[in-house]
Motif scaffolding. Sequence first.
Motif, PDB file in Angstrom:
ATOM      1  N   MET A   1       0.853  -1.179   0.000  1.00  0.00           N
ATOM      2  CA  MET A   1       0.000   0.000   0.000  1.00  0.00           C
ATOM      3  C   MET A   1       0.889   1.228   0.000  1.00  0.00           C
ATOM      4  O   MET A   1       1.804   1.357   0.823  1.00  0.00           O
ATOM      5  N   SER A   2       0.672   2.170  -0.862  1.00  0.00           N
ATOM      6  CA  SER A   2       1.497   3.371  -0.959  1.00  0.00           C
ATOM      7  C   SER A   2       1.007   4.406   0.022  1.00  0.00           C
ATOM      8  O   SER A   2      -0.120   4.361   0.509  1.00  0.00           O
ATOM      9  N   VAL A   3       1.901   5.384   0.255  1.00  0.00           N
ATOM     10  CA  VAL A   3       1.566   6.467   1.182  1.00  0.00           C
ATOM     11  C   VAL A   3       0.394   7.258   0.673  1.00  0.00           C
ATOM     12  O   VAL A   3      -0.482   7.695   1.410  1.00  0.00           O
ATOM     13  N   ASP A   4       0.414   7.448  -0.675  1.00  0.00           N
ATOM     14  CA  ASP A   4      -0.655   8.254  -1.245  1.00  0.00           C
ATOM     15  C   ASP A   4      -2.013   7.583  -1.056  1.00  0.00           C
ATOM     16  O   ASP A   4      -3.036   8.245  -0.959  1.00  0.00           O
ATOM     17  N   LYS A   5      -1.994   6.274  -1.058  1.00  0.00           N
ATOM     18  CA  LYS A   5      -3.255   5.570  -0.936  1.00  0.00           C
ATOM     19  C   LYS A   5      -3.730   5.489   0.514  1.00  0.00           C
ATOM     20  O   LYS A   5      -4.928   5.350   0.761  1.00  0.00           O
ATOM     21  N   ASP A   6      -2.776   5.534   1.542  1.00  0.00           N
ATOM     22  CA  ASP A   6      -3.157   5.428   2.961  1.00  0.00           C
ATOM     23  C   ASP A   6      -2.605   6.644   3.721  1.00  0.00           C
ATOM     24  O   ASP A   6      -1.403   6.730   3.975  1.00  0.00           O
ATOM     25  N   PRO A   7      -3.442   7.569   4.072  1.00  0.00           N
ATOM     26  CA  PRO A   7      -2.973   8.792   4.767  1.00  0.00           C
ATOM     27  C   PRO A   7      -2.345   8.487   6.127  1.00  0.00           C
ATOM     28  O   PRO A   7      -1.584   9.281   6.667  1.00  0.00           O
ATOM     29  N   ARG A   8      -2.613   7.342   6.684  1.00  0.00           N
ATOM     30  CA  ARG A   8      -2.024   7.001   7.996  1.00  0.00           C
ATOM     31  C   ARG A   8      -0.511   6.905   7.920  1.00  0.00           C
ATOM     32  O   ARG A   8       0.206   7.213   8.878  1.00  0.00           O
ATOM     33  N   LEU A   9      -0.047   6.469   6.741  1.00  0.00           N
ATOM     34  CA  LEU A   9       1.408   6.312   6.605  1.00  0.00           C
ATOM     35  C   LEU A   9       2.098   7.677   6.640  1.00  0.00           C
ATOM     36  O   LEU A   9       3.165   7.838   7.257  1.00  0.00           O
ATOM     37  N   ALA A  10       1.485   8.677   6.036  1.00  0.00           N
ATOM     38  CA  ALA A  10       2.067  10.025   6.079  1.00  0.00           C
ATOM     39  C   ALA A  10       2.060  10.554   7.504  1.00  0.00           C
ATOM     40  O   ALA A  10       3.025  11.169   7.981  1.00  0.00           O
ATOM     41  N   MET A  11       0.949  10.313   8.219  1.00  0.00           N
ATOM     42  CA  MET A  11       0.860  10.748   9.624  1.00  0.00           C
ATOM     43  C   MET A  11       1.891  10.029  10.490  1.00  0.00           C
ATOM     44  O   MET A  11       2.489  10.611  11.413  1.00  0.00           O
ATOM     45  N   GLU A  29      -3.701   8.237  16.762  1.00  0.00           N
ATOM     46  CA  GLU A  29      -4.837   7.387  17.131  1.00  0.00           C
ATOM     47  C   GLU A  29      -4.929   6.218  16.126  1.00  0.00           C
ATOM     48  O   GLU A  29      -4.972   6.441  14.918  1.00  0.00           O
ATOM     49  N   PRO A  30      -4.917   4.973  16.611  1.00  0.00           N
ATOM     50  CA  PRO A  30      -5.064   3.827  15.689  1.00  0.00           C
ATOM     51  C   PRO A  30      -6.447   3.868  15.017  1.00  0.00           C
ATOM     52  O   PRO A  30      -7.406   4.395  15.588  1.00  0.00           O
ATOM     53  N   ASP A  35      -4.918  -3.164  11.354  1.00  0.00           N
ATOM     54  CA  ASP A  35      -4.035  -3.893  10.451  1.00  0.00           C
ATOM     55  C   ASP A  35      -2.572  -3.631  10.817  1.00  0.00           C
ATOM     56  O   ASP A  35      -2.265  -3.139  11.918  1.00  0.00           O
ATOM     57  N   GLU A  36      -1.666  -3.945   9.856  1.00  0.00           N
ATOM     58  CA  GLU A  36      -0.241  -3.794  10.112  1.00  0.00           C
ATOM     59  C   GLU A  36       0.143  -2.339  10.401  1.00  0.00           C
ATOM     60  O   GLU A  36       1.005  -2.052  11.252  1.00  0.00           O
ATOM     61  N   VAL A  37      -0.480  -1.377   9.728  1.00  0.00           N
ATOM     62  CA  VAL A  37      -0.157   0.049   9.963  1.00  0.00           C
ATOM     63  C   VAL A  37      -0.542   0.434  11.379  1.00  0.00           C
ATOM     64  O   VAL A  37       0.207   1.146  12.075  1.00  0.00           O
ATOM     65  N   ASP A  38      -1.717  -0.046  11.795  1.00  0.00           N
ATOM     66  CA  ASP A  38      -2.127   0.248  13.180  1.00  0.00           C
ATOM     67  C   ASP A  38      -1.153  -0.356  14.193  1.00  0.00           C
ATOM     68  O   ASP A  38      -0.899   0.213  15.256  1.00  0.00           O
ATOM     69  N   ALA A  39      -0.627  -1.545  13.851  1.00  0.00           N
ATOM     70  CA  ALA A  39       0.354  -2.170  14.747  1.00  0.00           C
ATOM     71  C   ALA A  39       1.605  -1.309  14.863  1.00  0.00           C
ATOM     72  O   ALA A  39       2.182  -1.130  15.947  1.00  0.00           O
ATOM     73  N   VAL A  40       2.034  -0.740  13.723  1.00  0.00           N
ATOM     74  CA  VAL A  40       3.221   0.141  13.751  1.00  0.00           C
ATOM     75  C   VAL A  40       2.917   1.397  14.548  1.00  0.00           C
ATOM     76  O   VAL A  40       3.743   1.894  15.334  1.00  0.00           O
ATOM     77  N   ILE A  41       1.679   1.960  14.331  1.00  0.00           N
ATOM     78  CA  ILE A  41       1.285   3.164  15.084  1.00  0.00           C
ATOM     79  C   ILE A  41       1.309   2.883  16.584  1.00  0.00           C
ATOM     80  O   ILE A  41       1.799   3.690  17.386  1.00  0.00           O
ATOM     81  N   LEU A  46       3.913   3.536  21.828  1.00  0.00           N
ATOM     82  CA  LEU A  46       4.544   2.934  23.005  1.00  0.00           C
ATOM     83  C   LEU A  46       5.957   3.448  23.187  1.00  0.00           C
ATOM     84  O   LEU A  46       6.403   3.752  24.314  1.00  0.00           O
ATOM     85  N   LEU A  47       6.687   3.582  22.076  1.00  0.00           N
ATOM     86  CA  LEU A  47       8.055   4.108  22.154  1.00  0.00           C
ATOM     87  C   LEU A  47       8.048   5.551  22.662  1.00  0.00           C
ATOM     88  O   LEU A  47       8.884   5.932  23.509  1.00  0.00           O
ATOM     89  N   ALA A  48       7.089   6.348  22.184  1.00  0.00           N
ATOM     90  CA  ALA A  48       6.985   7.739  22.634  1.00  0.00           C
ATOM     91  C   ALA A  48       6.692   7.822  24.128  1.00  0.00           C
ATOM     92  O   ALA A  48       7.233   8.664  24.859  1.00  0.00           O
TER      93      ALA A  48
END
Length: 523
Positions: A1-11, A29-30, A35-41, A46-48
């Motif tokens: 999935m590209s960044v352009d297609k999923d705004p969550r990746l840009a955020m 906010e997840p 999905d996998e992007v939410d897992a990364v978020i 958690l790191l923050a």
Amino acid sequence: MSVDKDPRLAMLVDSIVRLSKGELSSRLEPSSARDEVDAVIAGVNLLAEELQQVYEQFEKRVESRTAMLRQAHLDMMKMAMSDALTGVANRVALMDGIEEALGQAVDGAPPPALLLLDLDSFKNVNDRFGHDAGDRVLQEVARRLAGVVRESDIVARLGGDEFAILLPGATMDLALQVARRAVEALGQQIRLDAVDIHCRASIGVRLGTPNQSAEELLLDADTAMYAAKREGRSIIKVFQPVMLYSRQLRSQMATELRDAIRSDELVLHYQPVVELATNRILGVEVLVRWQHPVRGLIPPDTFIPLAEEIGVIHDLDRWVMSTSLRELARWRRELKLDDDFQLRVNLSAVELKQLDLVDYVRALLRELEVPACSLVVEITETAIVTRGEVEMYSLLSLQQLGVGIEIDDFGTGYSSISYLRELPVSMVKVDRSLLSELNTRPGQLEFVAAILQLIRAAGLEAVFEGIETQEQADQLRALGCNSGQGFFFCHPMAADETAALLAGTRYLGLGEAVDDPEITVSR
């Protein structure tokens, strides 16, 4: 999935960039997709969170460390401005306080007053009870002084047994009130274990002026304090300009005294000691005078305390010992002295503590071929009351050498027969004050008789000084006193007059005493 297609990746990328810049509050906010992007978020959030906790803990440690350093700095500053022994201010803090108070006076505030206090006879506390006891006394003195001042005032210890009280915005009336309260507070005995100690003070008072420096104010108060000490104990003196002249004169006199010892301006006089039963001359006491080129003959009570104060008493003692023994050696060669004729020389407490004293005396006696038994050293009670190791060594060694030991001015110091029995002494010179009221004070004759009996009971010989009348001589003779001296028999004389007397007679005729204002203290 590209960044352009999923705004969550840009955020997500933007959030990571902000975290890298230290914006630890950045959160995402997840989504509901989980999905996998939410897992990364979730992982970035958690790191923050962990980074923020670490940072907050670090900030707390820094704040704590900063507070500790600040407190340590304040503690060091307090230590630098406080006396380590007593906890009151030290000289540095006092001078800062004086400068601040004088600055306020320049701006129109009332001037400060400075009180300088010096404890009377504090050296005796250290000598008798030890320096630990002396330290405890100083701590108690500081506590008492702190109790007689206002909260805005400064109590300081300048060193040794010298204290100061600074009263910012004061009047002379206030300064004298505080001085009197200090005298009263210090007049009460200090209890140390099972011993009661009296530790009074002499006080100099100076009310400042706006144009004065801190050093000038301190010097003026110090000058007034020394004027108080010269007048006695527990004395309060207010500074007067004439005191500066007296201090300058005393400083000049101190310089001249040092030169006088080196240039032989000192002279010796000799007063006979007489056998009361026969009026035979048993010996002479050596008395030192200062033949000043301008002021004339200066009596010892003027310059002996000065010699002790400026530290030349040792040189003075050695000069007197050497000069008088050389005179005795000459008399022994040229005159027919009795075998028991003795020269009596005063030794100061300072001289008694010199480790080479015995060697010095031994060498002099050997050089001049004078028997040790022809010399008697006179020491005051206060010089040996502590029975220090060096003093006892000196006395015992002099006794073993054959030199006589006499306690001088008995009746003015600690006056304990019990301690005299423990010392290597053979004679006691009873102070003239006990004879002054012999025929005017009821019971005084019986009191003198009792003292004489006690001295005899201790196995010692008594010598009475200050005999000024026929009646006194007869009364002492009737009591069985062996020897004495005084104006009734003979005044102190210069060396050539003494030699002429010894060459012509061994016995003194009886005459009337003549008042001699110059002869007040024997040295």
